[in-house]
Design an enzyme around this catalytic site. Structure first.
Site, PDB file in Angstrom:
ATOM      1  N   TYR A 148      22.503  22.881 -27.801  1.00  0.00           N
ATOM      2  CA  TYR A 148      21.098  23.477 -27.569  1.00  0.00           C
ATOM      3  C   TYR A 148      20.831  24.561 -28.284  1.00  0.00           C
ATOM      4  O   TYR A 148      19.905  25.035 -27.800  1.00  0.00           O
ATOM      5  CB  TYR A 148      21.746  24.200 -25.974  1.00  0.00           C
ATOM      6  CG  TYR A 148      21.530  23.090 -24.805  1.00  0.00           C
ATOM      7  CD1 TYR A 148      22.520  22.025 -24.712  1.00  0.00           C
ATOM      8  CD2 TYR A 148      20.631  23.102 -23.980  1.00  0.00           C
ATOM      9  CE1 TYR A 148      22.565  21.141 -23.454  1.00  0.00           C
ATOM     10  CE2 TYR A 148      20.613  22.427 -22.762  1.00  0.00           C
ATOM     11  CZ  TYR A 148      21.699  21.429 -22.681  1.00  0.00           C
ATOM     12  OH  TYR A 148      21.536  20.163 -21.636  1.00  0.00           O
ATOM     13  N   LYS A 199      35.137  16.278 -27.086  1.00  0.00           N
ATOM     14  CA  LYS A 199      35.366  14.771 -27.572  1.00  0.00           C
ATOM     15  C   LYS A 199      35.838  15.233 -28.861  1.00  0.00           C
ATOM     16  O   LYS A 199      35.487  14.612 -29.876  1.00  0.00           O
ATOM     17  CB  LYS A 199      33.954  14.467 -27.522  1.00  0.00           C
ATOM     18  CG  LYS A 199      33.828  13.037 -27.909  1.00  0.00           C
ATOM     19  CD  LYS A 199      34.236  11.888 -26.838  1.00  0.00           C
ATOM     20  CE  LYS A 199      34.213  10.741 -27.511  1.00  0.00           C
ATOM     21  NZ  LYS A 199      34.981   9.613 -26.806  1.00  0.00           N
ATOM     22  N   ASP A 232      34.407  11.562 -21.877  1.00  0.00           N
ATOM     23  CA  ASP A 232      34.025  10.060 -21.317  1.00  0.00           C
ATOM     24  C   ASP A 232      35.333   9.881 -20.162  1.00  0.00           C
ATOM     25  O   ASP A 232      34.906   9.377 -18.952  1.00  0.00           O
ATOM     26  CB  ASP A 232      34.152   9.070 -22.269  1.00  0.00           C
ATOM     27  CG  ASP A 232      35.332   9.137 -23.275  1.00  0.00           C
ATOM     28  OD1 ASP A 232      35.961  10.130 -23.221  1.00  0.00           O
ATOM     29  OD2 ASP A 232      35.272   8.142 -23.974  1.00  0.00           O
ATOM     30  N   ASP A 256      26.287  20.283 -18.922  1.00  0.00           N
ATOM     31  CA  ASP A 256      24.932  19.650 -18.087  1.00  0.00           C
ATOM     32  C   ASP A 256      25.171  18.393 -17.205  1.00  0.00           C
ATOM     33  O   ASP A 256      24.877  18.361 -16.376  1.00  0.00           O
ATOM     34  CB  ASP A 256      23.902  19.745 -19.230  1.00  0.00           C
ATOM     35  CG  ASP A 256      22.472  19.287 -18.478  1.00  0.00           C
ATOM     36  OD1 ASP A 256      22.020  19.708 -17.597  1.00  0.00           O
ATOM     37  OD2 ASP A 256      21.816  18.279 -19.132  1.00  0.00           O
ATOM     38  N   ASP A 260      25.720  17.400 -13.225  1.00  0.00           N
ATOM     39  CA  ASP A 260      24.830  16.391 -12.058  1.00  0.00           C
ATOM     40  C   ASP A 260      25.768  15.447 -11.487  1.00  0.00           C
ATOM     41  O   ASP A 260      25.368  15.275 -10.212  1.00  0.00           O
ATOM     42  CB  ASP A 260      23.772  15.692 -12.924  1.00  0.00           C
ATOM     43  CG  ASP A 260      22.311  16.411 -12.971  1.00  0.00           C
ATOM     44  OD1 ASP A 260      22.001  17.750 -12.995  1.00  0.00           O
ATOM     45  OD2 ASP A 260      21.214  15.669 -13.156  1.00  0.00           O
TER      46      ASP A 260
HETATM   47  C1  IPM Z   1      19.820  22.278 -16.403  1.00  0.00           C
HETATM   48  C2  IPM Z   1      18.879  21.667 -17.049  1.00  0.00           C
HETATM   49  C3  IPM Z   1      18.311  21.981 -18.315  1.00  0.00           C
HETATM   50  C4  IPM Z   1      19.584  21.965 -19.318  1.00  0.00           C
HETATM   51  C5  IPM Z   1      17.202  21.415 -19.261  1.00  0.00           C
HETATM   52  C6  IPM Z   1      16.051  21.863 -18.368  1.00  0.00           C
HETATM   53  C7  IPM Z   1      16.920  21.975 -20.564  1.00  0.00           C
HETATM   54  O1  IPM Z   1      18.988  20.179 -17.090  1.00  0.00           O
HETATM   55  O2  IPM Z   1      19.575  23.354 -16.169  1.00  0.00           O
HETATM   56  O3  IPM Z   1      20.709  21.672 -16.190  1.00  0.00           O
HETATM   57  O4  IPM Z   1      19.991  20.975 -19.967  1.00  0.00           O
HETATM   58  O5  IPM Z   1      20.249  22.771 -19.355  1.00  0.00           O
HETATM   59 MN    MN Z   2      20.805  19.516 -16.116  1.00  0.00          MN
END
Ligand code: IPM
Ligand code: MN
Ligand code: NAD
Length: 368
Positions: A148, A199, A232, A256, A260
């Site tokens: 990042y 990884k 993975d 990240d 999710d």
């Molecule tokens: C998060 C988002 C951000 C990230 C994006 C918007 C840059 O997906 O906070 O999870 O990847 O960190």
């Molecule tokens: Mn995210």
């Protein structure tokens, strides 16, 4: 959702910067603020809220992303920042999100991205035959380096010979502090298992460092069972048997992605809170989800993630009773299906926020 124990020693009035941002950020944050005000009223404690209009509209109007004095101002004048989401189809470069969200993570050195994945009610998990006890873990994502950092570039851009590079930056200090934080968190909470995901079988330099640092740090925590999975495999295991995880620690990009997935296992992206933390310093709290342009402006976004984010923020700031009161009110809303469609209910964003705020006012904070 008690996640922290080490917020800044701030004066009694908590000074909160509020940045709703873009899309559904502008819908869920007002609901989270409603609940924040309700819990402060119920406990008789004082808040000073200051709103900032940073986001796509402001950027398109006058070019402002993160003002030059913002970092100094947050250190000086605020205890915490509550942010909605950044991202707007009218800004395809996403430059304002990079400057504001990633900019604050980097410049405030918020190296811990804490993302709890806690299933409140088994009705909400998409996994078959799984219940509350099976989905109860936290992802600690390294938040200040990795892929990042924005190092890299183009060569011969736009030609058939184009080259694009993106550097994966891993420092000894950065890797060690997030791994150590995960072990400390486990130890303090009496948790038994920390799993590090990388990884290293393919990324032979950067993730070799993760391997070596993990081995050094784990040796100091004999009371905690330390394990390793390749990323993975980890994502597959999260679906196959999430009950094996209590604390997961991983790099920026992998965290990240894992958060999710974890959010969905626990009921949906709209329910997931997060904190971007530098222990003892001004820190930033935001729901895990983004600006969701596909549902923005319709009063259907789920504000529970933003509301639980306020709970995390208050816990960080030392208002642990108030934090528990918010979680209790959210649990009550889920139990009575006072939710938006994402969780199977029929309330709008605003009506959900009203219900949770009223619940906090009705029950007060004494019961938690
Ligand atoms: C998060 C988002 C951000 C990230 C994006 C918007 C840059 O997906 O906070 O999870 O990847 O960190
Ligand atoms: Mn995210
Ligand atoms: P997203 O999280 O915005 O949405 C993903 C999916 O989840 C969409 O279908 C959306 O409708 C749904 N969703 C998300 N939050 C919800 C909620 N509260 N209630 C109900 N449904 C919800 O991710 P995306 O679509 O990949 O990204 C959209 C924009 O948001 C992009 O610009 C992205 O860069 C940005 N983004 C910002 C952040 C942040 O600021 N922290 C996080 C993730 C994405």
């Amino acid at each position: 959702m008690t996640v922290y124990s080490s917020g800044p020693a701030a004066p009694a009035t908590k000074r909160i910067a509020v940045i709703p941002g873009d899309g559904i950020g502008k819908e869920v944050i007002p609901e989270a603020v409603k609940v924040l005000k309700a819990v402060a009223a119920a406990s008789g404690k004082k808040l000073a809220l200051t709103e900032f209009d940073w986001g796509a509209n402001r950027y398109l109007r006058d070019g402002t992303t993160l003002p030059a004095d913002a970092v100094e101002m947050f250190h000086r004048d605020f205890d915490a920042i509550l942010l909605g989401a950044m991202g707007d189809p009218r800004v395809p470069t996403n430059v304002h999100a990079a400057d504001i969200l990633l900019g604050l993570r980097f410049k405030l050195d918020l190296y811990v991205n804490a993302r709890p994945c806690v299933l409140f009610d088994k009705r909400f998990t998409p996994l078959k035959d799984r219940s509350e006890k099976d989905v109860n873990f936290i992802v600690f994502r390294e938040n200040t380096e990795g892929l990042y950092v924005g190092m890299g570039g183009f060569f011969k851009k736009g030609t058939a010979d184009e080259i694009a590079t993106q550097e994966d930056l891993n420092t000894r200090k950065g890797v060690e502090r997030i791994i150590r934080y995960a072990f400390e968190y486990a130890r303090k909470r009496g948790l038994k298992r920390v799993c590090m995901a990388d990884k290293s079988n393919a990324l032979a330099f950067g993730h070799d460092l993760w391997q070596r640092v993990f081995k050094l740090v784990r040796a100091e925590y004999a009371d905690v069972e330390a394990s390793h999975q390749y990323i993975d495999n980890l994502l597959m295991q999260m679906v196959r048997d999430p009950s094996q995880f209590q604390v997961i620690v991983t790099s920026n990009l992998f965290g990240d992605i894992a958060s999710d997935l974890g959010a969905q296992l626990a009921g949906g992206l709209g329910l997931a809170p997060s904190g971007n933390i530098h222990p003892g310093q001004v820190s930033l709290f935001e729901p895990v989800h983004g600006s969701a342009p596909n549902i923005a402006g319709k009063n259907i976004a789920n504000p529970m993630g933003a509301i639980l984010t306020v709970g995390m923020m208050l816990d960080y700031l030392g208002w642990s009773v108030e934090s528990r009161a918010i979680e209790a009110a959210v649990r009550a809303a889920l139990a009575e299906s006072k939710t938006p469609a994402e969780l199977g209910g029929s309330l709008g964003t605003r009506e959900t926020g009203d219900w949770v705020a009223n619940q906090v006012l009705k029950t007060g904070i004494a019961h938690v």
